[in-house]
Design an enzyme around this catalytic site. Structure first.
Site, PDB file in Angstrom:
ATOM      1  N   HIS A  27      25.496 147.117  17.925  1.00  0.00           N
ATOM      2  CA  HIS A  27      24.225 146.776  18.571  1.00  0.00           C
ATOM      3  C   HIS A  27      23.438 148.048  18.878  1.00  0.00           C
ATOM      4  O   HIS A  27      23.632 148.652  19.934  1.00  0.00           O
ATOM      5  CB  HIS A  27      24.485 146.001  19.861  1.00  0.00           C
ATOM      6  CG  HIS A  27      25.240 144.714  19.664  1.00  0.00           C
ATOM      7  ND1 HIS A  27      26.589 144.692  19.398  1.00  0.00           N
ATOM      8  CD2 HIS A  27      24.826 143.417  19.689  1.00  0.00           C
ATOM      9  CE1 HIS A  27      26.986 143.423  19.277  1.00  0.00           C
ATOM     10  NE2 HIS A  27      25.933 142.635  19.448  1.00  0.00           N
ATOM     11  N   HIS A 263      18.676 144.295  17.687  1.00  0.00           N
ATOM     12  CA  HIS A 263      19.675 144.019  18.724  1.00  0.00           C
ATOM     13  C   HIS A 263      21.101 144.137  18.212  1.00  0.00           C
ATOM     14  O   HIS A 263      21.882 144.925  18.748  1.00  0.00           O
ATOM     15  CB  HIS A 263      19.463 142.620  19.308  1.00  0.00           C
ATOM     16  CG  HIS A 263      20.579 142.180  20.216  1.00  0.00           C
ATOM     17  ND1 HIS A 263      20.661 142.576  21.525  1.00  0.00           N
ATOM     18  CD2 HIS A 263      21.683 141.416  19.980  1.00  0.00           C
ATOM     19  CE1 HIS A 263      21.762 142.064  22.069  1.00  0.00           C
ATOM     20  NE2 HIS A 263      22.396 141.345  21.146  1.00  0.00           N
ATOM     21  N   GLU A 413      31.646 131.014  43.223  1.00  0.00           N
ATOM     22  CA  GLU A 413      32.995 131.290  42.714  1.00  0.00           C
ATOM     23  C   GLU A 413      33.005 132.314  41.578  1.00  0.00           C
ATOM     24  O   GLU A 413      33.884 133.177  41.515  1.00  0.00           O
ATOM     25  CB  GLU A 413      33.657 129.993  42.238  1.00  0.00           C
ATOM     26  CG  GLU A 413      33.951 129.000  43.342  1.00  0.00           C
ATOM     27  CD  GLU A 413      32.799 128.041  43.604  1.00  0.00           C
ATOM     28  OE1 GLU A 413      32.974 127.110  44.400  1.00  0.00           O
ATOM     29  OE2 GLU A 413      31.718 128.235  43.002  1.00  0.00           O
ATOM     30  N   HIS A 475      37.501 116.314  42.379  1.00  0.00           N
ATOM     31  CA  HIS A 475      38.146 117.365  43.150  1.00  0.00           C
ATOM     32  C   HIS A 475      39.652 117.441  42.900  1.00  0.00           C
ATOM     33  O   HIS A 475      40.344 118.216  43.563  1.00  0.00           O
ATOM     34  CB  HIS A 475      37.888 117.155  44.644  1.00  0.00           C
ATOM     35  CG  HIS A 475      36.520 117.594  45.074  1.00  0.00           C
ATOM     36  ND1 HIS A 475      35.379 117.107  44.497  1.00  0.00           N
ATOM     37  CD2 HIS A 475      36.113 118.491  46.008  1.00  0.00           C
ATOM     38  CE1 HIS A 475      34.323 117.666  45.068  1.00  0.00           C
ATOM     39  NE2 HIS A 475      34.741 118.515  45.978  1.00  0.00           N
TER      40      HIS A 475
END
Length: 659
Positions: A27, A263, A413, A475
Site C-alpha cells: 500500500h 492505495h 466492549e 443474553h
C-alpha cells in the site's frame, strides 16, 4: 523546508515505493502522503532512542493504518532501529522477514502494536495514554517527572469510519487524556474511490464533541505547519488533541497522486521512476539513499539518545532519594509480579463450603490479590456490579483521579479490549477487562490481536450459559466458548467452583505471553470435593472409579456437578468424571498425562456442557456423545431451562446407557 529536510522526507517515500514495488504487493498511498508528517514528528517532536527501543519514558507511536507499514519500516531503518537493514526493506512482505505486510509487535524492533484492522490502533493508543496517566500519578514526585511522555497515533479515513475509534475517543475525551495526540491523514480517498460516497460527516466537529482540541494543517507537506500543530497539541494540558492533516494519497507520483489506485497496489516500475524524477531524486537505483541523508538521521538519533541519557540521570537520582519508589517501580515492571503476588497472598487458595456463583468467587479472588499486586488495574463495560470486577477501596480512574485502579469503560466492549491491549503494551500494568460472556462477540477482534501479539490480557466473562435464565436467548451464550477456544494462543478457563476459579486467576496473572478468559456463572455452584490445583493442567480427574473406567464423563463449569450426579446414578458401570476447565491448557500437557486422564482404550465418553458441542469431538470420538446445546436458549428461570434442554443427571445417565 531545507534541502536536507526535503531529501529526508523523500527518502521515506523512495524506500516505501521501492519496497512495495519489489514485493509486487502493498500500500504505497499512505507512506507517500504521510511521509512529511511522520518525519516532522519523529525528527523534531517525539522522544525516542533508536539505541534503546524499550526506554520506559519514550513517546509511543502507533500506526493505526497498519497497511501503510512501509512508512514505519522506512522510519525505523533510517533512524537505525534494531539493525533494520536495507536488505530487510528489500524483503518486504516475504516469509520470515522483519518487514511483514502489517506491523507486528514483538517481531520488528520499534513496532509498538500490531495493527491492520482499521481503528484498532486508535483504541490501543487510548489505552497507552491511560497507562501513562495512571503511572505518572503513581510514580512522579516534585522535580522528578519519571513518567512523562506522549502517545501519538496516525490513521486515516478508514480508521475514522470504524466504530471502534468513536468508542475509544469518546472515553479519551471524557478522561481528558491530554497526552494523546491523534494525527489524521485526511486524503478523502478509500479503496472504492472518494470518501464522499460513504463518509461526509464533519470529523472535526465529531472530535470536538468528544472533548478533543481540534487543529487543522492545510498542507500535508508543510513541515513548519505540522510542527506548529504538534506543539499546539502538547500545549493543551486539559484535552487530547486531534490534528487533521490534509494530504494527497500517493504524493509525488504523477500518475497516481490523489487517486484511489494509489492505495493498495504497487505504483508500477515506470511510475516509480517517474516519481523519483518528479521528486528530484539523485538516483534511479532501487533503495538508493544518499549518505548525507543517513548522516542527518544519525545526528537526530544521537540527539534523541541524549534526551534519554538526561532522563536516566534523573531516574538514578529519583531512586536514590526515593528507594521505596524504586522498589515499587521494580514490582510494577516485574514479569513475575503475578506469581510473587500469589505467593505473598496468604488466603489466595481457599476452599469454600457454600454454593456460590463463580462470578462472585472471582470477585473475591480479585479483592484478595489486589493489595499484593499494586499494578493490577481493570474494569468492565458498564457491568462491574454484575461482573464482580470492582476492587474495593482502590478508587476510580478518572480525569480528576488518575490514581484510581477501577476503570469505567462505558458500554464500549470493542474499544475496551483495545484499550486493555494498549495498557498491557505500554508496560508496567497488569490489566483486565470484563463484560457478559455473550458480548464476547464484541471483544473478539481485539482478543484476536491480544493472542497474535502475545499480550496476556485477562478477560472476565460472566453469565456464561443458559443459566442467565430470564434474559433469554439474546443474553445466553451458545457458540462463544467454541469461538474463543478456536483462537490460537488464547486460554479459555471455565471453572466449576472456588478452587478452579482461583486456578483460573492464577493462570491468568502468571501468564507471560497468552491472554486468558475466565468464563463464569451467574448461578450458584456447589463446591466439588475433588477439585484441586490440578485444574492448572486444564483437565484432570475430579471423581474416579476403581480400576479402568467403562465410561468417562467430561464436563466444565456448572456441568461438572451434573456429571458427578450422573455418575452416582450409573451404579452398574465404572465411571470416571473429568473436569475440563481449560482445553487449551490440557492440550499443552504431555501425552503421558493426557493418556492418564483420558485413556485411548476407553471409547465410551460423554461431554456435558451447556453450550455448543463444537470442539468436543476430539475428546468424545466417534463412539462418544455430547449433552450440549444444539440451538439457542429461551427465556425462563435457570432451573427450568436446564431441565428443558436436558441438563439433568437422569438425561446424562440415559445418554451413557445409549452408547
Amino acid at each position: 523546508m531545507s534541502n536536507i529536510d526535503t531529501m529526508s522526507v523523500n527518502a521515506i517515500r523512495i524506500l516505501s515505493a521501492d519496497g512495495i514495488q519489489k514485493a509486487k504487493s502493498g500500500h504505497p498511498g499512505l507512506p507517500l502522503g504521510c511521509a512529511a508528517a511522520a518525519y516532522e514528528l519523529w525528527a523534531n517532536h517525539m522522544n525516542h532512542n533508536p539505541a534503546d527501543p524499550q526506554w520506559p519514558n519514550r513517546d509511543r507511536f502507533i500506526l493505526s493504518g497498519g497497511h501503510g507499514s512501509m512508512l514505519l519500516y522506512s522510519l525505523l531503518h533510517l533512524f537505525g532501529y534494531g539493525c533494520l537493514s536495507k536488505e530487510d526493506l528489500m524483503n518486504f512482505r516475504q516469509l520470515n522477514s522483519k518487514t511483514p505486510g502489517h506491523p507486528e509487535y514483538g517481531h520488528t524492533v520499534g513496532v509498538e502494536a500490531t495493527t491492520g484492522p482499521l481503528g484498532a490502533g486508535m483504541g490501543m493508543a487510548v489505552g497507552m495514554a491511560m497507562a501513562e496517566a495512571h503511572l505518572a500519578a503513581v510514580f512522579n514526585k516534585e522535580n522528578y517527572p519519571v513518567v512523562d511522555h506522549y502517545t501519538y497515533v496516525l490513521g486515516g479515513d478508514g480508521c475514522m469510519m470504524e466504530g471502534i475509534s468513536s468508542e475509544a475517543f469518546s472515553l479519551a475525551g471524557t478522561l481528558g487524556l491530554s497526552k494523546l495526540i491523534v494525527l489524521y491523514d485526511s486524503n478523502q480517498i478509500s479503496i472504492e474511490g472518494n470518501t464522499d460516497i460513504a463518509f461526509t460527516e464533519n470529523v472535526q466537529k465529531r472530535m470536538e464533541a468528544f472533548g478533543f482540541q481540534t487543529i487543522t494543517v492545510e498542507d500535508g507537506n508543510d513541515l513548519e505547519a505540522i510542527g506548529k500543530a504538534i506543539e499546539e497539541a502538547k500545549a493543551d494540558t486539559e484535552r487530547p488533541s486531534f490534528i487533521t492533516i490534509k494530504t494527497q494519497i500517493g504524493y509525488g507520483c504523477p500518475a497516481k497522486q490523489g487517486k484511489a489506485s494509489a492505495h493498495g497496489e504497487p505504483l508500477g516500475e515506470e511510475n516509480v521512476l517517474a516519481m523519483k524524477e518528479n521528486l528530484g531524486w539523485p538516483s534511479m537505483e532501487p533503495f538508493y539513499v544518499p549518505e548525507e541523508v543517513y548522516d542527518h538521521y544519525r545526528k537526530i538519533a544521537d540527539a534523541k539518545a541524549e534526551t534519554e541519557a538526561a532522563w536516566q540521570v534523573m531516574f538514578a537520582a529519583y531512586c536514590q532519594e526515593y528507594p521505596e519508589m524504586e522498589a515499587l517501580w521494580n514490582t510494577y515492571h516485574d514479569p513475575k509480579a503475578g506469581e510473587k503476588a500469589v505467593e505473598a497472598c496468604p488466603d489466595f487458595w481457599s476452599k469454600g463450603e457454600k454454593a456460590e456463583a463463580t462470578r462472585n468467587l472471582s470477585g473475591q479472588v480479585l479483592n484478595r490479590i489486589k493489595t499484593y499486586m499494586p499494578n493490577l488495574i481493570g474494569g468492565s463495560a458498564d457491568l462491574a456490579p454484575s461482573n464482580k470486577t470492582n476492587m474495593a477501596d482502590m478508587g476510580d480512574f478518572s480525569k480528576e483521579n488518575r490514581l484510581g485502579r477501577n476503570l469505567h469503560f462505558g458500554v464500549r466492549e470493542l474499544a475496551m479490549t483495545a484499550m486493555g491491549n494498549g495498557m498491557m503494551l505500554h508496560g508496567g500494568l497488569r490489566a483486565y477487562v470484563a463484560t457478559f460472556f455473550v458480548f464476547s462477540d464484541y471483544t473478539k477482534p481485539m482478543a484476536r490481536l491480544s493472542a497474535i501479539m502475545g499480550v496476556p490480557l485477562t478477560y472476565v466473562f460472566t453469565h456464561d450459559s443458559i443459566g442467565v435464565g430470564e434474559d433469554g436467548p439474546t443474553h445466553e451464550p451458545i457458540e462463544q466458548l467454541a469461538m474463543l477456544r478456536a483462537l490460537p494462543n488464547f486460554h479459555v478457563f471455565r471453572p466449576c467452583d472456588e478452587t478452579e476459579t482461583e486456578a483460573a486467576w492464577y493462570a491468568a496473572l502468571t501468564s507471560e505471553k497468552t491472554p486468558t478468559a475466565l468464563v463464569l456463572t451467574r448461578q450458584n455452584l456447589t463446591p466439588m470435593p475433588g477439585s484441586s490445583r490440578e485444574a492448572l493442567k486444564g483437565g484432570y480427574i475430579i471423581d474416579d472409579c476403581q480400576g479402568t473406567p467403562d465410561v468417562i464423563l467430561i464436563a466444565s463449569g456448572s456441568e461438572v456437578e451434573l456429571a458427578v450426579k450422573a455418575k452416582a446414578l450409573l451404579t452398574d458401570r465404572k465411571v470416571r468424571v473429568v473436569s475440563m476447565p481449560c482445553m487449551d491448557l490440557f492440550e499443552e500437557q504431555s501425552d503421558e498425562y493426557k493418556e492418564s486422564v483420558l485413556p485411548k482404550a476407553v471409547r465410551k465418553r460423554v461431554a456435558v456442557e451447556a453450550l455448543s458441542d463444537f470442539g468436543w469431538g476430539k475428546y468424545v470420538g466417534l463412539d462418544g456423545a455430547c449433552v450440549c446445546m444444539t440451538g439457542f436458549g429461551a427465556s425462563g428461570p435457570a432451573k427450568q431451562l436446564f431441565d428443558h434442554f436436558g441438563f439433568t443427571a437422569e438425561h446424562v445417565a440415559e445418554t451413557v446407557r445409549s452408547l
